[in-house]
Design a protein around this motif. Sequence first.
Motif, mmCIF file in Angstrom:
data_model
loop_
_atom_site.group_PDB
_atom_site.id
_atom_site.type_symbol
_atom_site.label_atom_id
_atom_site.label_comp_id
_atom_site.label_asym_id
_atom_site.label_seq_id
_atom_site.Cartn_x
_atom_site.Cartn_y
_atom_site.Cartn_z
ATOM 1 N N ILE A 63 -37.224 -30.823 79.844
ATOM 2 C CA ILE A 63 -37.936 -29.559 79.158
ATOM 3 C C ILE A 63 -38.414 -29.730 77.701
ATOM 4 N N ARG A 64 -39.460 -29.581 77.210
ATOM 5 C CA ARG A 64 -39.478 -29.804 75.877
ATOM 6 C C ARG A 64 -39.233 -28.541 74.854
ATOM 7 N N SER A 114 -33.557 -34.182 90.565
ATOM 8 C CA SER A 114 -32.327 -35.310 90.386
ATOM 9 C C SER A 114 -31.565 -34.956 89.212
ATOM 10 N N GLN A 115 -32.409 -34.820 88.177
ATOM 11 C CA GLN A 115 -31.644 -34.546 86.866
ATOM 12 C C GLN A 115 -32.526 -33.723 86.085
ATOM 13 N N VAL A 116 -31.980 -32.761 85.288
ATOM 14 C CA VAL A 116 -32.767 -31.849 84.586
ATOM 15 C C VAL A 116 -32.013 -32.047 82.997
ATOM 16 N N PHE A 117 -33.239 -32.398 81.981
ATOM 17 C CA PHE A 117 -32.694 -32.400 80.681
ATOM 18 C C PHE A 117 -33.476 -31.417 79.820
ATOM 19 N N GLY A 118 -32.357 -30.666 79.055
ATOM 20 C CA GLY A 118 -32.922 -29.661 78.488
ATOM 21 C C GLY A 118 -33.474 -29.893 77.083
ATOM 22 N N PRO A 119 -33.943 -28.990 76.323
ATOM 23 C CA PRO A 119 -34.725 -29.144 75.044
ATOM 24 C C PRO A 119 -34.117 -30.105 73.982
ATOM 25 N N GLU A 120 -32.816 -29.959 74.259
ATOM 26 C CA GLU A 120 -32.194 -30.409 73.095
ATOM 27 C C GLU A 120 -31.695 -31.986 73.292
ATOM 28 N N THR A 121 -32.239 -32.366 74.527
ATOM 29 C CA THR A 121 -31.913 -33.736 74.899
ATOM 30 C C THR A 121 -32.714 -35.122 73.807
ATOM 31 N N THR A 122 -31.917 -35.789 73.297
ATOM 32 C CA THR A 122 -32.322 -36.709 72.428
ATOM 33 C C THR A 122 -33.164 -37.933 73.297
ATOM 34 N N GLN A 123 -33.638 -38.794 72.608
ATOM 35 C CA GLN A 123 -34.604 -39.836 73.075
ATOM 36 C C GLN A 123 -33.424 -40.783 73.706
#
Length: 238
Positions: A63-64, A114-123
Amino acid sequence: MEPTLDNGKFFRPSYIASIEPSPRAGPVSVEDIKTDLSSEFSLVSSGSDTSQSNGHIQVCLRIRPFTSLERENGSQDCVSLEDSTNIVLKPPQHYLSRLSEKTSGPMLQKFTFSQVFGPETTQEEFFEGTMKQPVQDFLDGYNRLVFTYGVTNAGKTYTFQGTEEDVGILPRTMDMLFKSIQGKLYTAMDLKPYRCRDYIKLTENQVREETAIKNSLLRLIKEVEEHFSILFSMCIFR
């Protein structure tokens, strides 16, 4: 003179098929060359495949961050993370105000990944959570396919390429691949590709010639870039 057939009609030779097609061959028996490969494939599928996918497709969602405009109109409330694999979607408030109770339908929709990455996720975190294991599987000899999918402005290019300061999954993957072969590279510059699947070994004189050609080409590219840079600057300041 144009060649003719027995019935007097003209014909032109074909480069694809013979002029006189051979009679169709009957069924060919291949029993003597058939091989049962089921045992080999079963070893591949049920053997020591240590990847996190275990033969299944992994679908990850990133999620951007919301833009300032999206925050102003309340769009940030349309996506909420339940946990690391589930999200809940609901229409933005400004959209709900236009709908009647009959046309609005179900307000909440839940999706599982399978996996959700939020807006705060780094590269780096995203690479570690999605790409690192498939790349390692590839280095161990397994086939892996990874692609990004999303609507326009969803952030695919940023996730895939990143920026100079914070690179994406593609540069990080290439870095991991090349680091894995350090100390195993052929450092001499005396091999040259030949056609598609072969190479030739160059003599000392040929190496010097290839080096001179390469340096000349690089100088030419640099000159062209500088020329276009000057023309671009002149067009701006006119």
